[in-house]
Design a protein around this motif. Structure first.
Motif, PDB file in Angstrom:
ATOM      1  N   ARG A  14      -3.040  93.942 -56.416  1.00  0.00           N
ATOM      2  CA  ARG A  14      -3.422  94.040 -57.830  1.00  0.00           C
ATOM      3  C   ARG A  14      -4.797  93.431 -58.100  1.00  0.00           C
ATOM      4  N   SER A  15      -5.168  92.433 -57.305  1.00  0.00           N
ATOM      5  CA  SER A  15      -6.449  91.750 -57.520  1.00  0.00           C
ATOM      6  C   SER A  15      -7.625  92.542 -56.967  1.00  0.00           C
ATOM      7  N   GLY A  16      -7.348  93.392 -55.984  1.00  0.00           N
ATOM      8  CA  GLY A  16      -8.408  94.172 -55.371  1.00  0.00           C
ATOM      9  C   GLY A  16      -9.201  93.437 -54.307  1.00  0.00           C
ATOM     10  N   VAL A  17      -8.809  92.215 -53.946  1.00  0.00           N
ATOM     11  CA  VAL A  17      -9.543  91.500 -52.905  1.00  0.00           C
ATOM     12  C   VAL A  17      -9.193  92.063 -51.528  1.00  0.00           C
ATOM     13  N   SER A  18     -10.106  91.873 -50.613  1.00  0.00           N
ATOM     14  CA  SER A  18      -9.926  92.358 -49.249  1.00  0.00           C
ATOM     15  C   SER A  18      -9.077  91.361 -48.450  1.00  0.00           C
ATOM     16  N   TYR A  19      -8.148  91.885 -47.670  1.00  0.00           N
ATOM     17  CA  TYR A  19      -7.325  91.039 -46.803  1.00  0.00           C
ATOM     18  C   TYR A  19      -6.793  91.873 -45.655  1.00  0.00           C
ATOM     19  N   ARG A  20      -6.326  91.175 -44.620  1.00  0.00           N
ATOM     20  CA  ARG A  20      -5.685  91.839 -43.484  1.00  0.00           C
ATOM     21  C   ARG A  20      -4.341  91.173 -43.227  1.00  0.00           C
ATOM     22  N   LEU A  21      -3.362  91.976 -42.819  1.00  0.00           N
ATOM     23  CA  LEU A  21      -2.049  91.439 -42.474  1.00  0.00           C
ATOM     24  C   LEU A  21      -1.916  91.368 -40.957  1.00  0.00           C
ATOM     25  N   HIS A  22      -1.253  90.314 -40.517  1.00  0.00           N
ATOM     26  CA  HIS A  22      -0.944  90.136 -39.101  1.00  0.00           C
ATOM     27  C   HIS A  22       0.542  89.801 -39.016  1.00  0.00           C
ATOM     28  N   THR A  23       1.255  90.502 -38.153  1.00  0.00           N
ATOM     29  CA  THR A  23       2.689  90.250 -38.012  1.00  0.00           C
ATOM     30  C   THR A  23       2.998  89.744 -36.610  1.00  0.00           C
TER      31      THR A  23
END
Length: 173
Positions: A14-23
């Motif tokens: 919702r914020s539109g910030v960039s991020y990456r997920l790591h599992t």
């Protein structure tokens, strides 16, 4: 990533910030959640453990606080929280680790999966004051829980601080 939606990723989307997920696969039975994430991420990605954060739920009281309140402290997994420093940053006289049941109720997350990001960042729940260790600001990106065990969010520290409305201070002893 399919199947990785959590309140934390919802806030980020919702914020539109960039991020990456790591599992990674959480080892059942372990209670060393932060150390487990650090072990996996340093081995898999070569990430320095000081960039991997733990989210601690604390209860603060006294000082300028009219009554006890729940707050969030975010610091590297390699560091130890100074509850005295956290209390001072929150305008409280003292702070202590919250009871696990209080932490679950306040955040909606299970221990080992508590993210500094959640509905309280968007006003959907009672706001949880947040303090972040000042060392976090020096990194290009940091890793914090994505809202479940085995899910880590890689994010710019400036975005993490802005989204949580955190106070940046020295939280370690």
């Amino acid at each position: 990533m399919a199947g990785t939606a959590t309140p934390a990723t919802t806030v980020l989307d919702r914020s539109g910030v960039s991020y990456r997920l790591h599992t990674y696969v959480h080892a059942k039975g372990t209670t060393r959640f932060g150390e487990e994430a650090a072990d996996v991420l340093t081995a898999r990605l070569g990430v320095d453990a000081v960039r991997i954060l733990k989210t601690l739920v604390i209860t603060a009281s006294g000082g300028t606080a009219a009554r006890p309140f729940t707050a969030v402290a975010v610091l590297p997994v390699t560091a130890t929280l100074s509850t005295k420093a956290a209390a001072a940053a929150l305008g409280a006289g003292r702070a202590a680790m919250a009871d696990p049941a209080v932490a679950r109720r306040a955040t909606g997350y299970v221990l080992g999966g508590v993210s500094p990001l959640g509905p309280w960042c968007t006003g959907a729940r009672h706001a949880l004051p947040t303090v972040v260790d000042e060392s976090v600001a020096a990194a290009d990106t940091v890793f914090c829980s994505g809202g479940r065990r085995g899910l880590e969010i890689e994010i710019a520290p400036t975005d993490l601080i802005a989204l949580t409305g955190a106070v940046l201070t020295d939280l370690t002893r």
